[in-house]
Design a protein around this motif. Structure first.
Motif, PDB file in Angstrom:
ATOM      1  N   PHE A   2       9.853   5.650  -2.559  1.00 36.67           N
ATOM      2  CA  PHE A   2       9.481   6.858  -1.825  1.00 36.67           C
ATOM      3  C   PHE A   2       9.863   8.091  -2.643  1.00 36.67           C
ATOM      4  N   THR A   3       9.065   9.139  -2.503  1.00 37.01           N
ATOM      5  CA  THR A   3       9.361  10.408  -3.171  1.00 37.01           C
ATOM      6  C   THR A   3       9.209  11.549  -2.187  1.00 37.01           C
ATOM      7  N   THR A  60       5.689  10.540  13.523  1.00 40.76           N
ATOM      8  CA  THR A  60       4.394   9.943  13.211  1.00 40.76           C
ATOM      9  C   THR A  60       4.611   8.462  12.917  1.00 40.76           C
ATOM     10  N   GLN A  61       3.738   7.634  13.473  1.00 42.59           N
ATOM     11  CA  GLN A  61       3.907   6.185  13.374  1.00 42.59           C
ATOM     12  C   GLN A  61       3.395   5.672  12.031  1.00 42.59           C
ATOM     13  N   VAL A  62       4.204   4.855  11.398  1.00 42.63           N
ATOM     14  CA  VAL A  62       3.804   4.134  10.189  1.00 42.63           C
ATOM     15  C   VAL A  62       3.933   2.651  10.479  1.00 42.63           C
ATOM     16  N   THR A  63       2.843   1.930  10.307  1.00 40.30           N
ATOM     17  CA  THR A  63       2.842   0.493  10.532  1.00 40.30           C
ATOM     18  C   THR A  63       2.377  -0.203   9.262  1.00 40.30           C
ATOM     19  N   VAL A  64       3.192  -1.123   8.773  1.00 44.25           N
ATOM     20  CA  VAL A  64       2.875  -1.863   7.550  1.00 44.25           C
ATOM     21  C   VAL A  64       2.660  -3.321   7.933  1.00 44.25           C
ATOM     22  N   SER A  65       1.462  -3.801   7.713  1.00 47.73           N
ATOM     23  CA  SER A  65       1.142  -5.190   8.063  1.00 47.73           C
ATOM     24  C   SER A  65       1.398  -6.108   6.868  1.00 47.73           C
ATOM     25  N   SER A  66       1.769  -7.345   7.186  1.00 51.22           N
ATOM     26  CA  SER A  66       2.078  -8.305   6.114  1.00 51.22           C
ATOM     27  C   SER A  66       0.851  -9.072   5.692  1.00 51.22           C
ATOM     28  N   ALA A  72       5.953  10.766  -0.038  1.00 47.34           N
ATOM     29  CA  ALA A  72       5.029   9.811  -0.618  1.00 47.34           C
ATOM     30  C   ALA A  72       5.677   8.439  -0.602  1.00 47.34           C
ATOM     31  N   MET A  73       5.005   7.500   0.023  1.00 46.53           N
ATOM     32  CA  MET A  73       5.569   6.160   0.206  1.00 46.53           C
ATOM     33  C   MET A  73       4.685   5.152  -0.516  1.00 46.53           C
ATOM     34  N   ASN A  74       5.250   4.467  -1.479  1.00 45.67           N
ATOM     35  CA  ASN A  74       4.532   3.452  -2.245  1.00 45.67           C
ATOM     36  C   ASN A  74       5.188   2.091  -2.055  1.00 45.67           C
ATOM     37  N   SER A  75       4.460   1.056  -2.433  1.00 45.91           N
ATOM     38  CA  SER A  75       4.982  -0.317  -2.330  1.00 45.91           C
ATOM     39  C   SER A  75       5.552  -0.575  -0.938  1.00 45.91           C
ATOM     40  N   LEU A  76       4.795  -0.215   0.062  1.00 41.12           N
ATOM     41  CA  LEU A  76       5.293  -0.330   1.440  1.00 41.12           C
ATOM     42  C   LEU A  76       5.506  -1.772   1.837  1.00 41.12           C
ATOM     43  N   LYS A  77       6.523  -1.974   2.667  1.00 37.92           N
ATOM     44  CA  LYS A  77       6.898  -3.300   3.150  1.00 37.92           C
ATOM     45  C   LYS A  77       6.828  -3.301   4.675  1.00 37.92           C
ATOM     46  N   PRO A  78       6.652  -4.464   5.278  1.00 41.18           N
ATOM     47  CA  PRO A  78       6.641  -4.525   6.749  1.00 41.18           C
ATOM     48  C   PRO A  78       7.901  -3.904   7.367  1.00 41.18           C
ATOM     49  N   GLU A  79       9.014  -4.014   6.691  1.00 40.50           N
ATOM     50  CA  GLU A  79      10.258  -3.446   7.241  1.00 40.50           C
ATOM     51  C   GLU A  79      10.291  -1.918   7.174  1.00 40.50           C
ATOM     52  N   ASP A  80       9.296  -1.299   6.563  1.00 44.29           N
ATOM     53  CA  ASP A  80       9.185   0.162   6.593  1.00 44.29           C
ATOM     54  C   ASP A  80       8.502   0.645   7.873  1.00 44.29           C
ATOM     55  N   THR A  81       8.016  -0.275   8.670  1.00 45.75           N
ATOM     56  CA  THR A  81       7.363   0.081   9.925  1.00 45.75           C
ATOM     57  C   THR A  81       8.334   0.801  10.845  1.00 45.75           C
ATOM     58  N   ALA A  82       7.936   1.988  11.295  1.00 44.77           N
ATOM     59  CA  ALA A  82       8.799   2.808  12.147  1.00 44.77           C
ATOM     60  C   ALA A  82       8.055   4.088  12.515  1.00 44.77           C
ATOM     61  N   VAL A  83       8.642   4.833  13.432  1.00 40.48           N
ATOM     62  CA  VAL A  83       8.229   6.216  13.639  1.00 40.48           C
ATOM     63  C   VAL A  83       9.029   7.067  12.660  1.00 40.48           C
ATOM     64  N   TYR A  84       8.331   7.896  11.911  1.00 38.00           N
ATOM     65  CA  TYR A  84       8.969   8.746  10.900  1.00 38.00           C
ATOM     66  C   TYR A  84       9.051  10.171  11.428  1.00 38.00           C
ATOM     67  N   TYR A  85      10.236  10.739  11.308  1.00 43.52           N
ATOM     68  CA  TYR A  85      10.503  12.091  11.793  1.00 43.52           C
ATOM     69  C   TYR A  85      10.952  12.979  10.634  1.00 43.52           C
ATOM     70  N   GLY A 121       0.797  -1.210   0.000  1.00 42.42           N
ATOM     71  CA  GLY A 121       0.000   0.000   0.000  1.00 42.42           C
ATOM     72  C   GLY A 121       0.834   1.265   0.000  1.00 42.42           C
ATOM     73  N   SER A 122       0.126   2.389   0.140  1.00 46.09           N
ATOM     74  CA  SER A 122       0.773   3.701   0.061  1.00 46.09           C
ATOM     75  C   SER A 122       0.318   4.609   1.198  1.00 46.09           C
ATOM     76  N   LEU A 123       1.186   5.528   1.559  1.00 44.97           N
ATOM     77  CA  LEU A 123       0.868   6.595   2.499  1.00 44.97           C
ATOM     78  C   LEU A 123       1.611   7.842   2.061  1.00 44.97           C
ATOM     79  N   ARG A 124       1.098   9.007   2.454  1.00 41.11           N
ATOM     80  CA  ARG A 124       1.823  10.243   2.247  1.00 41.11           C
ATOM     81  C   ARG A 124       1.946  10.975   3.572  1.00 41.11           C
ATOM     82  N   LEU A 125       3.170  11.206   3.970  1.00 39.64           N
ATOM     83  CA  LEU A 125       3.442  11.959   5.187  1.00 39.64           C
ATOM     84  C   LEU A 125       3.637  13.431   4.849  1.00 39.64           C
ATOM     85  N   SER A 126       3.249  14.275   5.790  1.00 37.92           N
ATOM     86  CA  SER A 126       3.450  15.716   5.649  1.00 37.92           C
ATOM     87  C   SER A 126       4.244  16.235   6.833  1.00 37.92           C
TER      88      SER A 126
END
Length: 126
Positions: free
Chosen positions: A68-69, A120-126, A82-95, A16-21
């Motif tokens: 990511f872009t 901000t927390q990003v959690t990617v489920s498998s 902008a985060m695309n093709s997210l993987k479980p290993e992308d799970t983290a707090v993003y600063y 999936g995808s998310l966009r952080l601001s």
């Protein structure tokens, strides 16, 4: 007083995808560099991507290149990830963070950055 406020994190499935601001205030960012970092539990805070306010040059960690872009809206003083093709290993707090030193390149060391958001927390489920 420089303030950085992140938003946009959440729970998403793998692929999936998310966009952080990151809304920035408190100074004229001019030639500053904005960076995104992430920190997973028990791990160090790692560089993800950076962008120079002036000119928009970018730099990415190898782990996110092509997925990511990073971009910025100068009028809104906001940086996006902008985060695309997210993987479980992308799970983290993003600063997000800002490097206000004289520009000599986009730095990947967290020690080069002067101000930080709360994350901000990003959690990617498998």
């Amino acid at each position: 007083q420089v303030q950085l406020v992140e938003s946009g994190g959440g729970l998403v499935q793998a692929g999936g995808s998310l966009r952080l601001s990151c809304a920035a205030s408190g100074r004229t960012f001019g030639n500053d560099v904005m960076g995104w970092f992430r920190q997973a539990p028990g791990k160090q805070r790692d560089f993800v991507a950076g962008i120079r306010w002036s000119g928009g040059s970018t730099y990415y960690a190898d782990s996110v290149k092509g997925r990511f872009t990073i971009s910025r809206d100068n009028a809104k003083n906001t940086v996006y990830l902008a985060m695309n093709s997210l993987k479980p290993e992308d799970t983290a707090v993003y600063y997000c963070a800002v490097d206000i030193a004289r520009f000599t390149g986009i730095k990947s060391s967290r020690l080069e950055y002067d101000y930080w958001g709360q994350g901000t927390q990003v959690t990617v489920s498998s």
